[in-house]
Structures are given as structure tokens and as C-alpha cells.
Design an enzyme around this catalytic site. Sequence first.
Site, PDB file in Angstrom:
ATOM      1  N   GLY A 130      53.673 -36.663  49.722  1.00 10.75           N
ATOM      2  CA  GLY A 130      53.813 -36.706  50.789  1.00 10.75           C
ATOM      3  C   GLY A 130      55.310 -37.230  51.290  1.00 10.75           C
ATOM      4  O   GLY A 130      56.240 -36.723  50.592  1.00 10.75           O
ATOM      5  N   GLU A 151      58.875 -34.149  54.172  1.00 13.32           N
ATOM      6  CA  GLU A 151      57.296 -33.963  54.185  1.00 13.32           C
ATOM      7  C   GLU A 151      56.306 -34.785  55.170  1.00 13.32           C
ATOM      8  O   GLU A 151      56.778 -35.978  55.284  1.00 13.32           O
ATOM      9  CB  GLU A 151      56.910 -34.070  52.503  1.00 13.32           C
ATOM     10  CG  GLU A 151      55.425 -33.886  52.301  1.00 13.32           C
ATOM     11  CD  GLU A 151      54.934 -32.585  52.603  1.00 13.32           C
ATOM     12  OE1 GLU A 151      54.861 -32.095  53.732  1.00 13.32           O
ATOM     13  OE2 GLU A 151      54.461 -32.045  51.613  1.00 13.32           O
ATOM     14  N   ARG A 191      63.621 -35.047  45.820  1.00 12.96           N
ATOM     15  CA  ARG A 191      63.005 -34.047  45.282  1.00 12.96           C
ATOM     16  C   ARG A 191      63.476 -32.671  45.815  1.00 12.96           C
ATOM     17  O   ARG A 191      63.717 -31.514  45.075  1.00 12.96           O
ATOM     18  CB  ARG A 191      61.484 -33.717  44.923  1.00 12.96           C
ATOM     19  CG  ARG A 191      60.631 -33.933  46.259  1.00 12.96           C
ATOM     20  CD  ARG A 191      59.260 -34.420  45.884  1.00 12.96           C
ATOM     21  NE  ARG A 191      58.257 -34.409  47.194  1.00 12.96           N
ATOM     22  CZ  ARG A 191      57.820 -35.151  47.843  1.00 12.96           C
ATOM     23  NH1 ARG A 191      58.623 -36.525  47.608  1.00 12.96           N
ATOM     24  NH2 ARG A 191      57.043 -35.154  48.730  1.00 12.96           N
ATOM     25  N   TRP A 213      54.453 -36.456  40.128  1.00 11.08           N
ATOM     26  CA  TRP A 213      53.329 -36.588  40.753  1.00 11.08           C
ATOM     27  C   TRP A 213      52.428 -35.285  40.872  1.00 11.08           C
ATOM     28  O   TRP A 213      51.205 -35.249  40.879  1.00 11.08           O
ATOM     29  CB  TRP A 213      53.448 -37.599  42.023  1.00 11.08           C
ATOM     30  CG  TRP A 213      53.592 -38.719  42.094  1.00 11.08           C
ATOM     31  CD1 TRP A 213      53.777 -39.562  40.966  1.00 11.08           C
ATOM     32  CD2 TRP A 213      53.351 -39.743  42.934  1.00 11.08           C
ATOM     33  NE1 TRP A 213      53.491 -40.944  41.090  1.00 11.08           N
ATOM     34  CE2 TRP A 213      53.542 -41.017  42.672  1.00 11.08           C
ATOM     35  CE3 TRP A 213      53.330 -39.447  44.342  1.00 11.08           C
ATOM     36  CZ2 TRP A 213      53.567 -42.170  43.446  1.00 11.08           C
ATOM     37  CZ3 TRP A 213      53.136 -40.903  45.199  1.00 11.08           C
ATOM     38  CH2 TRP A 213      53.225 -41.924  44.693  1.00 11.08           C
ATOM     39  N   ARG A 250      59.909 -24.430  48.006  1.00 12.64           N
ATOM     40  CA  ARG A 250      59.240 -25.741  47.701  1.00 12.64           C
ATOM     41  C   ARG A 250      60.491 -26.271  46.577  1.00 12.64           C
ATOM     42  O   ARG A 250      60.500 -25.468  45.623  1.00 12.64           O
ATOM     43  CB  ARG A 250      57.811 -25.474  47.194  1.00 12.64           C
ATOM     44  CG  ARG A 250      57.184 -26.871  47.022  1.00 12.64           C
ATOM     45  CD  ARG A 250      55.584 -26.922  46.606  1.00 12.64           C
ATOM     46  NE  ARG A 250      55.320 -28.073  46.333  1.00 12.64           N
ATOM     47  CZ  ARG A 250      54.061 -28.065  45.600  1.00 12.64           C
ATOM     48  NH1 ARG A 250      53.475 -26.825  44.848  1.00 12.64           N
ATOM     49  NH2 ARG A 250      53.664 -29.215  45.232  1.00 12.64           N
ATOM     50  N   HIS A 251      60.217 -27.604  46.763  1.00 10.21           N
ATOM     51  CA  HIS A 251      61.274 -28.239  45.741  1.00 10.21           C
ATOM     52  C   HIS A 251      60.611 -28.124  44.149  1.00 10.21           C
ATOM     53  O   HIS A 251      59.531 -27.449  44.069  1.00 10.21           O
ATOM     54  CB  HIS A 251      61.189 -29.795  45.759  1.00 10.21           C
ATOM     55  CG  HIS A 251      59.690 -30.219  45.846  1.00 10.21           C
ATOM     56  ND1 HIS A 251      59.014 -30.725  44.792  1.00 10.21           N
ATOM     57  CD2 HIS A 251      58.903 -30.588  46.986  1.00 10.21           C
ATOM     58  CE1 HIS A 251      57.902 -31.146  45.086  1.00 10.21           C
ATOM     59  NE2 HIS A 251      57.628 -30.965  46.316  1.00 10.21           N
ATOM     60  N   GLY A 252      61.228 -28.210  43.147  1.00 11.04           N
ATOM     61  CA  GLY A 252      60.878 -28.351  41.785  1.00 11.04           C
ATOM     62  C   GLY A 252      59.761 -29.397  41.567  1.00 11.04           C
ATOM     63  O   GLY A 252      59.592 -30.123  42.154  1.00 11.04           O
TER      64      GLY A 252
END
Length: 178
Positions: free
Chosen positions: A22, A84, A60, A14, A8-10
Amino acid sequence: MAHLYFTRHGQTIWNVENKICGATDIALTPLGHQQAIALGKEIQKQGICIDEILYSPLSRAAETARHISEETKVPMREEIRLKEQNFGKYEATPRDGKEFKKAKENFVNSFDGGETMLQLAARVYNLLDEIKEEPDKTYLLVAHNGISRIIQSYFYDMTNEEFAAFGIKNCEIREYEW
């Protein structure tokens, strides 16, 4: 046995604010950049052999993939199917909202203008089926928490409740075997 890696991205602003990102394009925080660099170094340190990084077009994930690629020297390529899920009316709302939590258990719910879980699964499963046909190539997929649920469900049976509750941390790496 062939391997597939997923991360998963850093961290994003948010994420810190407990909002659903999303399909909204939210940038990494300074910590998110550091997490991605650290993951690239850890992949190098562990000697994980990756042939190509595929990443979501959202910034991201693209930035996370760029940092990993710079550290590992592994080539990267954008993959639109890793974008996403569009959570419709729930974008920018609290991640732990009761209404959203319940809505995630309804796989044909488009969240008033978003994308259903079944639509998301169709595009991600299609990508995974293609990757599976290349057993000599190892990929790292860099995407999102919603995508992590779909990938987990591709490899493992899950109840609806387990699926809706599943998630991984920012820059956590998972290994899957075909």
C-alpha cells in the site's frame, strides 16, 4: 494512435512475504533492482519509444523508474497521483487474506483510515485525462499493483470482481492505446 505504457515496480521484501505494501514505503529487494534494470534493457532492445517516465513517489517505484531511465536515457519525473492506495488497517497484512479480498470489492471502503477505490480512481483518472490531451507524447508510468487496476479500468470495462482480482507481476509492462 497514441500509446501509454505502464509497469509495476520491482520486487519488494513485502512482496516476498506476501504482505500488502500500500502506501507504506517499502524498498526493492536485490531481485527487484535486477528486474528494473532488465526491464530497461528490454525496452531498449524492443525499440519502445518513450518520451517521459512518470513515477510514484514511493521508493520502490522511484528506484524502478531510475533503473529504467538509466538504461533507456528517458527523462523521469515524480508524479504524486501515482502513489499507491493507502489500504488503512490492511497495510502489512497478508495480500491473500479473505477479509481484505472481500473489502476490495467495496469501492467506497476506506479500510479504517485509508483511501477508497473511488478516491484513488479520481486522482489516477485525472492524470490519465491530462496525458490523453498530449497525443504526441508517449509516457511510461511506473507505479503499483493498485494503480494497475485503476488504469486497466480506465481502458476496459470490468466487473467489480474482475477489478478486485486484477493485478500484474513486478516489472511487467503493459501497453494501452487511446
